[in-house]
Design a protein around this motif. Structure first.
Motif, mmCIF file in Angstrom:
data_model
loop_
_atom_site.group_PDB
_atom_site.id
_atom_site.type_symbol
_atom_site.label_atom_id
_atom_site.label_comp_id
_atom_site.label_asym_id
_atom_site.label_seq_id
_atom_site.Cartn_x
_atom_site.Cartn_y
_atom_site.Cartn_z
ATOM 1 N N GLN A 139 0.827 -1.208 0.000
ATOM 2 C CA GLN A 139 0.000 0.000 0.000
ATOM 3 C C GLN A 139 0.864 1.262 0.000
ATOM 4 O O GLN A 139 0.550 2.252 -0.653
ATOM 5 N N ALA A 140 1.997 1.210 0.723
ATOM 6 C CA ALA A 140 2.847 2.391 0.851
ATOM 7 C C ALA A 140 3.690 2.649 -0.386
ATOM 8 O O ALA A 140 4.007 3.800 -0.701
ATOM 9 N N THR A 141 4.072 1.585 -1.103
ATOM 10 C CA THR A 141 5.023 1.732 -2.211
ATOM 11 C C THR A 141 4.410 1.534 -3.584
ATOM 12 O O THR A 141 5.008 1.930 -4.596
ATOM 13 N N GLY A 142 3.246 0.886 -3.642
ATOM 14 C CA GLY A 142 2.621 0.618 -4.935
ATOM 15 C C GLY A 142 3.202 -0.563 -5.672
ATOM 16 O O GLY A 142 2.863 -0.815 -6.826
ATOM 17 N N ILE A 143 4.100 -1.320 -5.019
ATOM 18 C CA ILE A 143 4.675 -2.520 -5.628
ATOM 19 C C ILE A 143 4.530 -3.675 -4.635
ATOM 20 O O ILE A 143 4.379 -3.448 -3.434
ATOM 21 N N PRO A 144 4.550 -4.922 -5.102
ATOM 22 C CA PRO A 144 4.446 -6.052 -4.173
ATOM 23 C C PRO A 144 5.520 -5.995 -3.099
ATOM 24 O O PRO A 144 6.638 -5.517 -3.331
ATOM 25 N N ALA A 145 5.176 -6.499 -1.922
ATOM 26 C CA ALA A 145 6.104 -6.460 -0.790
ATOM 27 C C ALA A 145 7.439 -7.100 -1.140
ATOM 28 O O ALA A 145 8.508 -6.580 -0.773
ATOM 29 N N GLU A 146 7.400 -8.234 -1.847
ATOM 30 C CA GLU A 146 8.647 -8.921 -2.185
ATOM 31 C C GLU A 146 9.551 -8.039 -3.042
ATOM 32 O O GLU A 146 10.771 -8.050 -2.878
ATOM 33 N N GLN A 147 8.956 -7.262 -3.945
ATOM 34 C CA GLN A 147 9.745 -6.344 -4.771
ATOM 35 C C GLN A 147 10.356 -5.238 -3.921
ATOM 36 O O GLN A 147 11.517 -4.858 -4.094
ATOM 37 N N CYS A 148 9.551 -4.708 -3.005
ATOM 38 C CA CYS A 148 10.019 -3.635 -2.126
ATOM 39 C C CYS A 148 11.168 -4.118 -1.254
ATOM 40 O O CYS A 148 12.194 -3.433 -1.117
ATOM 41 N N ILE A 149 11.043 -5.309 -0.665
ATOM 42 C CA ILE A 149 12.093 -5.856 0.193
ATOM 43 C C ILE A 149 13.358 -6.119 -0.621
ATOM 44 O O ILE A 149 14.477 -5.864 -0.163
ATOM 45 N N THR A 150 13.185 -6.600 -1.843
ATOM 46 C CA THR A 150 14.341 -6.843 -2.716
ATOM 47 C C THR A 150 15.076 -5.547 -3.024
ATOM 48 O O THR A 150 16.302 -5.456 -2.900
ATOM 49 N N ARG A 151 14.327 -4.523 -3.398
ATOM 50 C CA ARG A 151 14.917 -3.236 -3.770
ATOM 51 C C ARG A 151 15.577 -2.528 -2.590
ATOM 52 O O ARG A 151 16.714 -2.029 -2.684
ATOM 53 N N ASP A 152 14.856 -2.459 -1.455
ATOM 54 C CA ASP A 152 15.281 -1.617 -0.338
ATOM 55 C C ASP A 152 16.188 -2.316 0.666
ATOM 56 O O ASP A 152 16.868 -1.649 1.451
ATOM 57 N N VAL A 153 16.192 -3.643 0.656
ATOM 58 C CA VAL A 153 16.956 -4.365 1.675
ATOM 59 C C VAL A 153 17.974 -5.317 1.039
ATOM 60 O O VAL A 153 19.178 -5.208 1.273
ATOM 61 N N ILE A 154 17.504 -6.259 0.213
ATOM 62 C CA ILE A 154 18.401 -7.278 -0.350
ATOM 63 C C ILE A 154 19.456 -6.638 -1.241
ATOM 64 O O ILE A 154 20.658 -6.915 -1.107
ATOM 65 N N GLU A 155 19.034 -5.781 -2.160
ATOM 66 C CA GLU A 155 19.997 -5.137 -3.060
ATOM 67 C C GLU A 155 20.862 -4.129 -2.308
ATOM 68 O O GLU A 155 22.059 -3.997 -2.599
ATOM 69 N N ARG A 156 20.286 -3.448 -1.335
ATOM 70 C CA ARG A 156 21.054 -2.480 -0.542
ATOM 71 C C ARG A 156 22.188 -3.175 0.209
ATOM 72 O O ARG A 156 23.283 -2.621 0.375
ATOM 73 N N ALA A 157 21.923 -4.417 0.655
ATOM 74 C CA ALA A 157 22.947 -5.176 1.380
ATOM 75 C C ALA A 157 23.929 -5.875 0.443
ATOM 76 O O ALA A 157 24.911 -6.457 0.906
ATOM 77 N N GLY A 158 23.674 -5.826 -0.869
ATOM 78 C CA GLY A 158 24.571 -6.447 -1.835
ATOM 79 C C GLY A 158 24.543 -7.956 -1.806
ATOM 80 O O GLY A 158 25.560 -8.612 -2.051
ATOM 81 N N LEU A 159 23.367 -8.530 -1.541
ATOM 82 C CA LEU A 159 23.245 -9.984 -1.443
ATOM 83 C C LEU A 159 22.982 -10.577 -2.823
ATOM 84 O O LEU A 159 21.990 -10.258 -3.468
ATOM 85 N N ARG A 160 23.857 -11.473 -3.253
ATOM 86 C CA ARG A 160 23.766 -12.024 -4.608
ATOM 87 C C ARG A 160 22.989 -13.337 -4.677
ATOM 88 O O ARG A 160 22.512 -13.720 -5.738
#
Length: 370
Positions: free
Chosen positions: A182-203
């Motif tokens: 609701q806050a981002t307009g994208i599925p939660a999994e996409q938001c977590i991937t963008r803001d957390v997984i990619e930010r941490a550099g997890l491959r």
């Protein structure tokens, strides 16, 4: 010592496990046992694994990122954002923070989605039949949330005057997934991937796109307290039954990398991390009262404060994970095991101690302090 401790878990009855321990710049990786009991294919330390509720730390971090951006308020009622999912007085009383630290009073939806688990947490009143029935079921998170919201409450939002602890419930984190969308307009999994997984550099970390674990991985053997004998492989499974609450796939190396970055203030701000480490008493799914923050908690044997090991554990059908990082980020351990619920039941239907329990506890002690 670490090699011997890992081998002891295998000798105690675990088909396979793999571990990464870090002490500053020193890294030790080890594995013991098999990834497939039929072929004797060995486990390796770089395997990808379903990490279960360790996902909650990632989801909580994503929510805190939105709090920092001003799109979510920690102490705002969830009814302000999702009135159709938590309507009326409960929606006004339950805050975002209460969802994150399991003090909402919302019940666990799982026994309603899996009818043969209806007696949970009284294990003797359950049967594992639903695990097979729902192997390829595609659950709607809104329907799962409704099961938890309409079930009898397990507590008062925020606790009560008697100081009763919160109760751990996956319903809370499914709601947080809807809140992120609701806050981002994208599925939660996409938001977590963008803001957390990619930010941490997890491959090697991501959410499943189908029923299989992509890349090298182990089979996952579920025993359900001796009711499945021999234990059955559930590595192929539709993980929509947990979604952003427990479906993440990762490696022990990536988990250590993530928690080191989180505790260093590189994923969320230091003030957000302080909020994540502010704990309350919560009854875990195992029935123990633990200190729990916002998707993060001090591991058993440590308490909040200098020297505490912060992290999370997780289980799925057949798979288990535990990850812990000392608050200064220097000492870490992540371990993955490929069997779950190995304990038998006593005449009263309570899980009995098993040699695996002691061997895993010894491994954790060696990894944390050895």
């Amino acid at each position: 010592m670490l090699h011997a401790a890992v081998e002891e878990v295998r000798r105690a009855g675990m088909p396979g496990l793999f571990v990464e321990v870090r002490d500053g710049e020193q890294v030790w990786r080890g594995a013991a046992g098999v990834a497939d009991v039929g072929t004797a294919r060995p486990v390796t330390a770089d395997m990808r694994h379903r990490v279960g509720s360790v996902t909650k730390t990632f989801t909580a971090a994503a929510v805190l990122r939105q709090v920092e951006g001003g799109r979510i308020a920690l102490d705002a009622p969830i009814g302000q954002y999702l009135p159709e999912l938590v309507p009326g007085e409960r929606g006004d009383a339950i805050t975002v923070r209460m969802l994150l630290n399991h003090t909402s009073g919302l019940a666990e939806y799982l026994p309603y989605a899996y009818p043969s688990l209806k007696g949970f947490p009284v294990v003797a009143d359950t049967r594992p039949d639903s695990l097979d029935d729902h192997r390829f079921t595609r659950f709607d998170p809104v329907e799962l949330i409704e099961m938890g919201v309409t079930a009898p409450a397990v507590g008062t939002p925020g606790g009560d005057e008697g100081g009763a602890p919160g109760v751990y419930s996956n319903t809370n984190y499914l709601l947080l997934g809807q809140l992120l969308e609701q806050a981002t307009g994208i599925p939660a999994e996409q938001c977590i991937t963008r803001d957390v997984i990619e930010r941490a550099g997890l491959r090697d970390t991501g959410f499943p796109t189908g029923t299989h674990v992509e890349g090298p991985h182990s089979r996952l053997y579920e025993a359900w307290f001796g009711m499945i004998d021999p234990p059955r492989d559930y590595s192929v499974y539709d993980m929509s039954w947990v979604g952003p609450t427990a479906s993440l796939i990762s490696t022990v190396s990536d988990l250590n990398r993530f928690f080191r970055a989180l505790l260093a203030g590189d994923i969320v701000s230091p003030s957000s991390l302080e909020q994540m480490q502010r704990t309350v008493p919560v009854v875990s799914q195992e029935g123990r009262v633990i200190a729990y923050g916002l998707g993060l908690h001090p591991l058993e044997g440590t308490a909040p404060g200098p020297g505490a090991f912060w992290g999370h554990g997780g289980t799925v059908w057949g798979g288990g994970t535990l990850t812990m990082t000392r608050d200064d980020g220097r000492r870490q351990m992540s371990v993955a095991v490929n069997m779950q619920r190995w304990n038998g039941l006593d005449p009263e239907g309570r899980p009995t101690p098993h040699p695996i329990d002691g061997a895993l506890a010894d491994l954790c002690r060696v990894a944390m302090y050895g």
